[in-house]
Design a protein around this motif. Structure first.
Motif, PDB file in Angstrom:
ATOM      1  N   THR A 228      44.739  34.514  62.997  1.00 54.91           N
ATOM      2  CA  THR A 228      43.552  35.306  62.690  1.00 54.91           C
ATOM      3  C   THR A 228      43.386  35.371  61.180  1.00 54.91           C
ATOM      4  O   THR A 228      44.355  35.620  60.454  1.00 54.91           O
ATOM      5  CB  THR A 228      43.683  36.738  63.246  1.00 54.91           C
ATOM      6  OG1 THR A 228      43.817  36.685  64.668  1.00 54.91           O
ATOM      7  CG2 THR A 228      42.465  37.578  62.884  1.00 54.91           C
TER       8      THR A 228
ATOM      9  N   VAL B  68      40.773  37.188  68.447  1.00 59.60           N
ATOM     10  CA  VAL B  68      40.108  37.603  67.211  1.00 59.60           C
ATOM     11  C   VAL B  68      40.281  36.496  66.166  1.00 59.60           C
ATOM     12  O   VAL B  68      41.383  36.242  65.695  1.00 59.60           O
ATOM     13  CB  VAL B  68      40.671  38.941  66.689  1.00 59.60           C
ATOM     14  CG1 VAL B  68      39.954  39.341  65.401  1.00 59.60           C
ATOM     15  CG2 VAL B  68      40.528  40.022  67.750  1.00 59.60           C
TER      16      VAL B  68
ATOM     17  N   VAL C  42      39.124  39.212  61.164  1.00 65.53           N
ATOM     18  CA  VAL C  42      39.094  40.668  61.098  1.00 65.53           C
ATOM     19  C   VAL C  42      38.895  41.037  59.637  1.00 65.53           C
ATOM     20  O   VAL C  42      39.551  40.500  58.741  1.00 65.53           O
ATOM     21  CB  VAL C  42      40.378  41.303  61.679  1.00 65.53           C
ATOM     22  CG1 VAL C  42      41.613  40.892  60.896  1.00 65.53           C
ATOM     23  CG2 VAL C  42      40.257  42.808  61.745  1.00 65.53           C
TER      24      VAL C  42
ATOM     25  N   PHE D 145      39.001  46.147  70.506  1.00 64.37           N
ATOM     26  CA  PHE D 145      38.331  44.850  70.565  1.00 64.37           C
ATOM     27  C   PHE D 145      37.541  44.583  71.849  1.00 64.37           C
ATOM     28  O   PHE D 145      36.577  43.809  71.820  1.00 64.37           O
ATOM     29  CB  PHE D 145      39.332  43.722  70.284  1.00 64.37           C
ATOM     30  CG  PHE D 145      39.783  43.721  68.849  1.00 64.37           C
ATOM     31  CD1 PHE D 145      38.921  43.352  67.836  1.00 64.37           C
ATOM     32  CD2 PHE D 145      41.057  44.146  68.512  1.00 64.37           C
ATOM     33  CE1 PHE D 145      39.325  43.381  66.506  1.00 64.37           C
ATOM     34  CE2 PHE D 145      41.474  44.183  67.190  1.00 64.37           C
ATOM     35  CZ  PHE D 145      40.600  43.787  66.180  1.00 64.37           C
TER      36      PHE D 145
ATOM     37  N   ASP E 241      35.188  40.062  63.878  1.00 62.55           N
ATOM     38  CA  ASP E 241      35.039  41.507  63.681  1.00 62.55           C
ATOM     39  C   ASP E 241      34.862  41.741  62.189  1.00 62.55           C
ATOM     40  O   ASP E 241      35.824  41.993  61.466  1.00 62.55           O
ATOM     41  CB  ASP E 241      36.256  42.249  64.231  1.00 62.55           C
ATOM     42  CG  ASP E 241      35.955  43.722  64.468  1.00 62.55           C
ATOM     43  OD1 ASP E 241      34.918  44.021  65.074  1.00 62.55           O
ATOM     44  OD2 ASP E 241      36.747  44.560  64.034  1.00 62.55           O
TER      45      ASP E 241
END
Length: 472
Positions: free
Chosen positions: A180, A153, A156, A421, A34
């Motif tokens: 993450t 994820v 980020v 998400f 992301d």
């Protein structure tokens, strides 16, 4: 719950066996990168837990606020003094009326993926859903870091102003157990918009952060480069700009120095002077991004803060923005060409908010993809008002028709919510269905290995190669 079950099933949005195979065998299990969002880094660093579903799902979500206002819900139950439970009940009452708005899809996809709630949300089911989801959120398994893990994820990337200390990114970087990777993007728009009332206050704050005096344009550039270097040292690889359109007006160096000096002396400047300054500073920043090897992002076309009365009452980013119809092509071309002529054009992602500009951007990127880097200049995914099925499909089709969809770096949330998400899943299902439908029609070969590889690239691997983030 004796209520209708959700319409979200394993093959949601997948209209044939080829789409199903592409999604389930190639796309569904891939991690999420992301690369642009507005999540609060302090929530991630401090591993925040939420007391109830309203805190994670309704607070700050102007998509939901606009829908509730349209239905006639009083502001008390949106951003006002009502309790979190009362606000959720009003949202539950609103949801059935959002059919055919992407909120209806997102709402039930998120309830299912986060809480395994497969019941339709409405006025009757809202009380029990509120209790069930809120009880789940209070457990350690649903702290912010564990939510990121649950949603798979891998990266980020939040968005910060140059004034930010990045203390929470630094704090999180020391976490040896993190799964993450969290980075940031540099958003210096407040330094560019010289005609705002608060401009001198902002430059004063920049002086304090950089421990420097900013009385001249050269000093401003030095201060901003200082902050770019600081962000770079803290793992930043991206910049981001939210602009109506790219400014481009011819200027001289002497003019820019005079314009900045006038503004610092609290003298009025003309609109033309403002545009000249914006052009000059944006070019300086873009060249600096290239020097540091960053990716630059430009989000173009939002008409912000349309309702003056509500802006005064609630402030910006509270749901009073819309699509603008600004001219994009000519100045954007001049801006990119100026950088390319100097061989200082960084990797660039262009996002449009007006769907009328889809083909403009889809063809613009081809002017500056020079073979030096795969997909160097990208037509970014549908965002804000366009991050829904129709908007994504139109963006994908424009890019396919006029560029190479195979080089596309895919989806991002651009969200302030930890419950956004599943939009990556939503996007991947749409991509797989597009390919699956054309295989069924005989417009593409039934080569699942090759097309599956393309789908995986669009879903994950192209972004992984483009940004080259660490794994954690």
């Amino acid at each position: 719950m004796s209520a209708p079950k959700t319409f979200i099933n394993d093959n949601f949005l997948l209209q044939n066996k080829y789409a199903e195979e592409l999604y389930h065998n190639y796309a569904s299990s891939l991690p999420i990168i992301d690369y642009h969002c507005h999540l609060p880094p302090q929530d991630i660093a401090n591993n925040r837990s939420f007391d109830n579903i309203s805190q994670i799902w309704i607070h700050g979500d102007h998509y939901k606020w606009r829908a509730m206002r349209t239905l006639g819900v009083n502001e008390t139950f949106i951003t006002g003094s009502a309790s979190d439970e009362e606000k959720f009940l009003q949202w539950g009452k609103t949801v059935p009326y959002t059919m055919r708005n992407p909120l209806y899809h997102w709402t039930h996809l998120e309830l299912l993926r986060y809480y395994n709630i497969d019941t339709l949300l409405n006025e009757k089911t809202a009380p029990e859903i509120y209790k069930t989801a809120s009880d789940i959120l209070k457990t350690d398994a649903y702290s912010c870091q564990n939510i990121l893990n649950k949603m798979n994820v891998e990266v980020v990337c939040t968005t910060e102003d140059p004034l930010d200390t990045l203390e929470f990114h630094q704090q999180y970087a020391k976490n040896e157990n993190k799964k993450t990777y969290m980075s940031t993007s540099f958003r210096p728009d407040k330094a560019i918009f010289i005609d705002t009332e608060s401009y001198n206050d902002y430059i004063d704050a920049l002086e304090k952060v950089t421990n420097s005096e900013i009385k001249t344009y050269d000093a401003l550039c030095d201060a901003l480069k200082n902050r770019i270097s600081y962000f770079n040292d803290n793992g930043c690889k991206l910049s981001d700009h939210g602009l109506n359109a790219i400014p481009f007006v011819n200027f001289t160096e002497a003019e820019i120095k005079t314009i900045f000096a006038k503004r610092r002396n609290k003298e009025a400047i003309s609109q033309l002077e403002s545009l000249k300054f914006q052009t000059a500073l944006l070019l300086f920043l873009a060249e600096t991004y290239h020097e540091f090897g960053w990716v630059q992002q430009f989000h173009l076309g939002a008409l912000r803060n349309n309702n003056a009365r509500m802006l005064t009452q609630l402030g910006p980013d509270t749901g009073w923005d819309s699509i603008g119809d600004f001219s994009q092509a000519e100045n954007l071309s001049k801006f990119l060409n100026t950088l390319d002529t100097k061989d200082k054009l960084a990797k660039t992602i262009l996002y449009n908010l007006n769907p009328a500009d889809n083909e403009v951007l889809a063809t613009m990127i081809g002017n500056f993809n020079d073979g030096s880097v795969k997909g160097k200049v990208q037509f970014g995914s549908g965002w804000w008002f366009l991050d829904q099925k129709d908007g994504m499909t139109k963006q994908l089709n424009a890019l396919s028709n006029m560029g190479l969809i195979s080089c596309f770096i895919g989806m991002l949330t651009d969200s302030r919510s930890f419950m956004s998400f599943p939009r990556h899943e939503y996007f991947r299902r749409i991509v797989c269905n597009l390919f699956g439908e054309e295989i069924e029609k005989g417009e593409l070969p039934n080569d699942m290995e090759w097309i599956g590889k393309m789908v995986q690239g669009i879903s994950y691997y192209n972004a992984k190669d483009y940004f080259n983030f660490p794994s954690k």
